[in-house]
Write a protein that holds these residues in place. Structure first.
Motif, short mmCIF file in Angstrom:
data_model
loop_
_atom_site.label_atom_id
_atom_site.label_comp_id
_atom_site.label_asym_id
_atom_site.label_seq_id
_atom_site.Cartn_x
_atom_site.Cartn_y
_atom_site.Cartn_z
N GLU A 105 8.55 -6.99 14.96
CA GLU A 105 8.25 -5.56 14.85
C GLU A 105 8.55 -5.04 13.46
OE1 GLU A 105 9.28 -1.40 17.22
OE2 GLU A 105 10.66 -3.10 17.31
N VAL A 106 9.70 -5.44 12.91
CA VAL A 106 10.09 -5.00 11.56
C VAL A 106 9.11 -5.55 10.53
CG1 VAL A 106 11.90 -5.14 9.81
CG2 VAL A 106 12.52 -4.77 12.20
N LYS A 107 8.78 -6.82 10.66
CA LYS A 107 7.89 -7.46 9.68
C LYS A 107 6.50 -6.84 9.71
CE LYS A 107 6.59 -12.01 7.96
NZ LYS A 107 6.80 -13.47 8.10
N LEU A 108 5.99 -6.57 10.91
CA LEU A 108 4.67 -5.95 11.01
C LEU A 108 4.67 -4.55 10.42
CD1 LEU A 108 3.50 -7.01 14.61
CD2 LEU A 108 2.88 -8.03 12.42
N GLY A 109 5.76 -3.81 10.64
CA GLY A 109 5.87 -2.46 10.07
C GLY A 109 5.87 -2.50 8.55
N GLU A 110 6.61 -3.44 7.96
CA GLU A 110 6.67 -3.55 6.50
C GLU A 110 5.31 -3.93 5.92
OE1 GLU A 110 9.70 -6.42 5.88
OE2 GLU A 110 11.37 -5.02 6.20
N LEU A 111 4.65 -4.90 6.56
CA LEU A 111 3.34 -5.32 6.06
C LEU A 111 2.30 -4.20 6.21
CD1 LEU A 111 3.20 -8.95 7.53
CD2 LEU A 111 3.41 -8.31 5.12
N GLU A 112 2.38 -3.45 7.29
CA GLU A 112 1.44 -2.34 7.47
C GLU A 112 1.65 -1.28 6.40
OE1 GLU A 112 -0.06 0.72 10.97
OE2 GLU A 112 2.00 0.01 10.96
N ALA A 113 2.90 -0.93 6.14
CA ALA A 113 3.19 0.07 5.11
C ALA A 113 2.69 -0.39 3.74
CB ALA A 113 4.70 0.36 5.07
N GLU A 114 2.91 -1.67 3.44
CA GLU A 114 2.46 -2.20 2.14
C GLU A 114 0.94 -2.18 2.04
OE1 GLU A 114 3.13 -6.19 -0.66
OE2 GLU A 114 4.04 -6.05 1.33
N LEU A 115 0.27 -2.55 3.12
CA LEU A 115 -1.20 -2.54 3.10
C LEU A 115 -1.76 -1.13 2.98
CD1 LEU A 115 -2.63 -5.19 5.61
CD2 LEU A 115 -3.16 -4.92 3.20
N ILE A 116 -1.15 -0.18 3.72
CA ILE A 116 -1.60 1.21 3.65
C ILE A 116 -1.45 1.75 2.24
CG2 ILE A 116 -1.05 3.55 4.40
CD1 ILE A 116 -0.43 2.40 7.16
N GLU A 117 -0.31 1.44 1.59
CA GLU A 117 -0.08 1.91 0.22
C GLU A 117 -1.10 1.26 -0.74
OE1 GLU A 117 3.52 2.14 -3.11
OE2 GLU A 117 3.82 1.12 -1.21
N MET A 118 -1.36 -0.03 -0.55
CA MET A 118 -2.36 -0.70 -1.40
C MET A 118 -3.74 -0.09 -1.21
SD MET A 118 -1.54 -4.76 -1.22
CE MET A 118 -0.12 -5.47 -2.05
N ASN A 119 -4.09 0.19 0.04
CA ASN A 119 -5.40 0.78 0.30
C ASN A 119 -5.53 2.15 -0.33
OD1 ASN A 119 -6.35 -1.38 1.79
ND2 ASN A 119 -5.68 -0.57 3.75
N ALA A 120 -4.46 2.96 -0.21
CA ALA A 120 -4.49 4.30 -0.78
C ALA A 120 -4.62 4.24 -2.31
CB ALA A 120 -3.23 5.07 -0.39
N ASN A 121 -3.81 3.38 -2.94
CA ASN A 121 -3.89 3.24 -4.40
C ASN A 121 -5.25 2.69 -4.82
OD1 ASN A 121 -1.27 4.15 -4.66
ND2 ASN A 121 -0.38 2.09 -4.63
N GLY A 122 -5.73 1.71 -4.06
CA GLY A 122 -7.04 1.13 -4.38
C GLY A 122 -8.16 2.14 -4.26
#
Length: 804
Positions: A105-122
């Motif tokens: 659960e923790v790992k999925l949350g961290e990866l989701e946050a990182e992907l969301i931030e990458m998508n927003a910046n992209g």
């Protein structure tokens, strides 16, 4: 209900459903999750919901299910990102390691946050990049036509002012004072450019000058992110009010505006600056895409394992919520149906779970005695499963009643072949089926359409249908409607040269009887249709009576198995007597006529058996004592009707009275057994039910026998269609001395054969064979009012996506 196997038929996995038992599981809290997990791997228990009165939010493990649902949502987000990146979300995991749910659960949350931030910046960077690309285009295009457009706009403005000098009306342009012209530049979608120009003209009452230049290649819109064709526009206006109107219209039409400078030097400087920013942004976007692609690939390597883990956890906690919580003993109590043979395996799974979870107390398994009807469970494989599905589509077998599925494996494709009999078409069907079977592993892992998936699921049914069709085709001696001398020459020859279209009397027997199937001499003769009609009609009756007798025999097997003597004496015996006194006798007459070569009229025999049973038979007599036999059979048929109707209801009534005689003053005991033992007995309902059953069987014996004549009708239709396509298409095209006509004729013949005979006729014969099994065969013995055993198993979640 115990395993009281008996009766006339040997025990088989497919003949009767597996003996089932209701078991109670007492599981300590500390080993509950692991125990249910091991039972899910085993897949031999169907849990009962002991908390059905509670809502999903009131159950013990509602929080864990919510957490699993959130992780499933995150995994769906990952799947979307993988699809965008062109990766397959169904890829196998590189490393199959057991991972803790909380850590996941923790790992999925961290990866989701990182992907969301990458998508927003992209997205921000990509939008800026697209804006700069459009700005550079505007600077180049507008710089080319700005001087001429400015001069034209100024000249137009002076002309308007001079023509309207001194006039005052409501049509006067909004701005008459001498002001410097302003301008707005940007891009507008080409599809909207004409309407855009018209609206601008009307809004400003013609007080503007607009010039547009199309862009050669499509550009990516910064707002929508879609590629579209656009025009560079430049609008010259006069006055602040006109400017505000133009700006609003630009926003309404999705026209992107960009600043533009009149000075040539400034324009060149801006182009240089914008080009440098585009280059820098391109490098940044490429680096970000590379990093995001690497992250998505890393997720893809573990996606299958994580997805399976989350689905398992959700299913485990859904199952735990079906168990009753005993707070005092700190354990969970569950009830489940299981096959008797699985008892040892379940106990081993419970012991292994206790050891692996270091539980102080082991789980307890005990068998419960119940009057509840158990679920029906047949152990099938990939070959028998499709045949069992044909039966289950009509109704699931009642617990341990005789299962038609085991007989359907042979009777279903055989009856299909009787209607579809052509060994040429059968070989075509066989080749198509072998392709599905050879590519079985590959196709089973792919997502197929509904029709394709249904065809693939029934591949072994079609295999058997094609094999039996080849056999029936050899019997009929038909290959694409052509008769061949496969088993030797014909037994007949012409008496003279002019007997090609003569009746059978124009042929003389010169050899031994053709060894297998229909003699090819019949095909093409004028008596072909009467001969084959008679043959196939009589054969349909023989097959129908045989299958209906099998159904009645299976009702005897059921009655013997369940120790129901009343059904044996007052259902099986009179039904056998009635059916065979009439239609069994007709089948015997058909066989005797074939063996003796008699010219007896069977229609006349059967009709006058009822109308004038004492009349002499004359030329219609097939054996000695036939008249006496017919009188006896007719009497037996008449006696069997009240035999089916009257005794059973009265015997059931007497049995009910004897069971409760002397219990009027017995002590009152409120138990389940007492309640079940004192069920009300309505004699009128039982009698009416028996009356309906008797009438249904008597009338059904006639209608069901007639229904089997569809075997003859469909076989005749298939044969005649084959002849039409062969003679009127293929041979007709062959008769022309023209290669084009011949090729066209062959193409039409192939498409007609595949489309009509191999697809439509296959479907038609399949549906008619289905009807004969569901109605004419199964109504003799099959109740089909049971319910299927759906085990708690992880095997069902591998190929299905989570929907919630």
């Amino acid at each position: 209900m115990g395993d009281s196997r008996g009766g006339c038929c040997p025990p088989m996995d497919l003949f009767r459903s597996e003996p089932m038992q209701l078991v109670q599981l007492i599981i300590p809290m500390e080993s509950a999750r692991l125990t249910v997990s091991y039972l899910g791997d085993l897949g031999l228990l169907q849990f009962k919901d002991l908390n059905s009165e509670k809502s999903p939010f009131q159950r013990t493990y509602a929080g864990q299910i919510k957490k699993c649902g959130e992780m499933a949502r995150t995994l769906r987000f990952f799947k979307e990102q993988m699809l965008k990146a062109g990766l397959s979300p169904s890829a196998k995991s590189v490393a199959q390691t057991d991972i803790d749910v909380d850590d996941l659960e923790v790992k999925l949350g961290e990866l989701e946050a990182e992907l969301i931030e990458m998508n927003a910046n992209g997205e921000k960077l990509q939008r800026s990049y697209n804006e700069l690309v459009e700005y550079k285009i505007v600077l180049k295009k507008a710089g080319d036509f700005f001087p001429s457009a400015q001069q034209s706009a100024t000249a137009q403005r002076r002309e308007i002012e001079s023509s309207q000098m001194g006039e005052e009306s409501i049509e006067t342009p909004l701005l008459q004072e001498q002001v410097k012209l302003g301008f707005i530049t940007g891009l507008v979608p080409r599809g909207k450019s004409m309407v855009f120009e018209r609206i601008l003209f009307r809004a400003t009452r013609g007080n503007l000058f607009l010039k547009q230049v199309p862009i050669e290649a499509p550009v990516t819109d910064p707002v929508s992110g879609e590629k579209m064709e656009k025009n560079v526009f430049m609008v010259f206006y006069s006055g602040e009010r006109a400017k505000n109107k133009i700006l609003k219209i630009c926003d309404a039409f999705g026209a992107n505006r960009y600043p533009f400078y009149e000075d040539r030097g400034k324009q060149a400087q801006m182009i240089s600056e914008v080009s440098g920013k585009i280059s820098d942004l391109k490098s940044t976007i490429d680096a970000g895409s590379l990093h995001q692609d690497h992250l998505v690939r890393t997720i893809g390597d573990q996606f299958a394992q994580w997805n399976l883990k989350v689905k398992k956890e959700k299913l485990i906690h859904h199952t735990l919520n079906m168990l009753s919580l005993d707070v005092t003993k700190k354990c969970l109590v569950g009830e489940a149906w299981s096959p008797v043979f699985a008892t040892k395996q379940i106990q081993e799974a419970l012991q292994r779970a206790s050891l692996d979870s270091n539980s102080q107390v082991g789980a307890i398994l005990q068998v419960l005695h119940t009057r509840e009807l158990p679920p029906t469970y047949f152990r099938t494989n990939k070959f028998t499963a499709a045949f069992q599905e044909i039966v289950d589509a009509y109704g699931v077998a009642k617990y341990q009643e005789a299962n038609p599925g085991v007989y359907t494996i042979v009777t279903f494709p055989f009856l299909f072949a009787v209607m579809f009999g052509d060994w040429g078409h059968g070989i075509c069907l066989l080749l198509a089926t072998l392709i599905l079977i050879v590519r079985e592993k590959k196709l089973s892992s792919q997502k197929l359409g509904d029709i394709t998936e249904m065809t693939f699921g029934g591949r072994y049914v079609i295999l058997m249908m094609s094999l039996f069709s080849i056999y029936a085709g050899f019997i009929y001696n038909e290959c694409f409607s052509v008769a061949l001398d496969l088993f030797g020459p014909s037994a007949y020859a012409c008496r003279d040269l002019s007997c090609r279209d003569a009746y059978s009397i124009g042929l003389t027997k010169v050899r031994d009887t053709y060894p297998f199937g229909v003699d090819p001499a019949w095909h093409g003769s004028r008596t072909e249709l009467p001969f084959l009609n008679s043959l196939k009609m009589k054969m349909s009756i023989l097959l129908g009576v045989a299958q209906m007798n099998l159904g009645i025999i299976l009702s005897y097997c059921n009655a013997t198995f369940f120790s129901n003597c009343l059904n044996i004496w007052f259902q099986f015996i009179p039904q056998m007597i009635f059916l065979n006194s009439l239609f069994g006798y007709l089948s015997l007459l058909i066989i005797l006529k074939w063996f003796t070569g008699s010219q007896a009229d069977l229609y006349h025999i059967m009709i006058y058996m009822f109308l004038s049973p004492t009349e002499e038979l004359g030329d219609n007599q097939l054996f000695q004592g036939q008249k006496t036999v017919q009188l006896v059979l007719l009497l037996l048929a008449l006696v069997s009707v009240p035999w089916m109707l009257l005794p059973k209801p009265f015997l059931l009534k007497r049995r009910h009275e004897n069971r409760h005689r002397g219990q009027s003053y017995a002590p009152v005991q409120i138990t389940d057994e007492a309640n079940h033992g004192h069920e009300e007995f309505e004699f009128s309902e039982v009698f009416v039910h028996q009356l309906i059953h008797t009438i249904e069987f008597v009338l059904g014996a006639v209608s069901n026998t007639a229904s089997y004549l569809r075997l003859w009708a469909l076989s005749l239709a298939h044969s005649q269609l084959s002849i039409v396509f062969y003679e009127k298409v293929l041979l007709l095209a062959w008769g022309y001395d023209n290669m084009v006509i011949l090729v066209v004729g062959i193409i039409i013949f192939i498409f007609a054969t595949v489309g009509v005979l191999l697809i439509m006729e296959t479907l038609s014969a399949f549906l008619h064979a289905l009807r004969l099994h569901w109605v004419e065969f199964q109504n003799k013995f099959y109740e089909g009012d049971g319910y299927k055993f759906y085990s708690f198993s992880f095997a069902f979640i591998h190929d299905h996506d989570e929907d919630d």
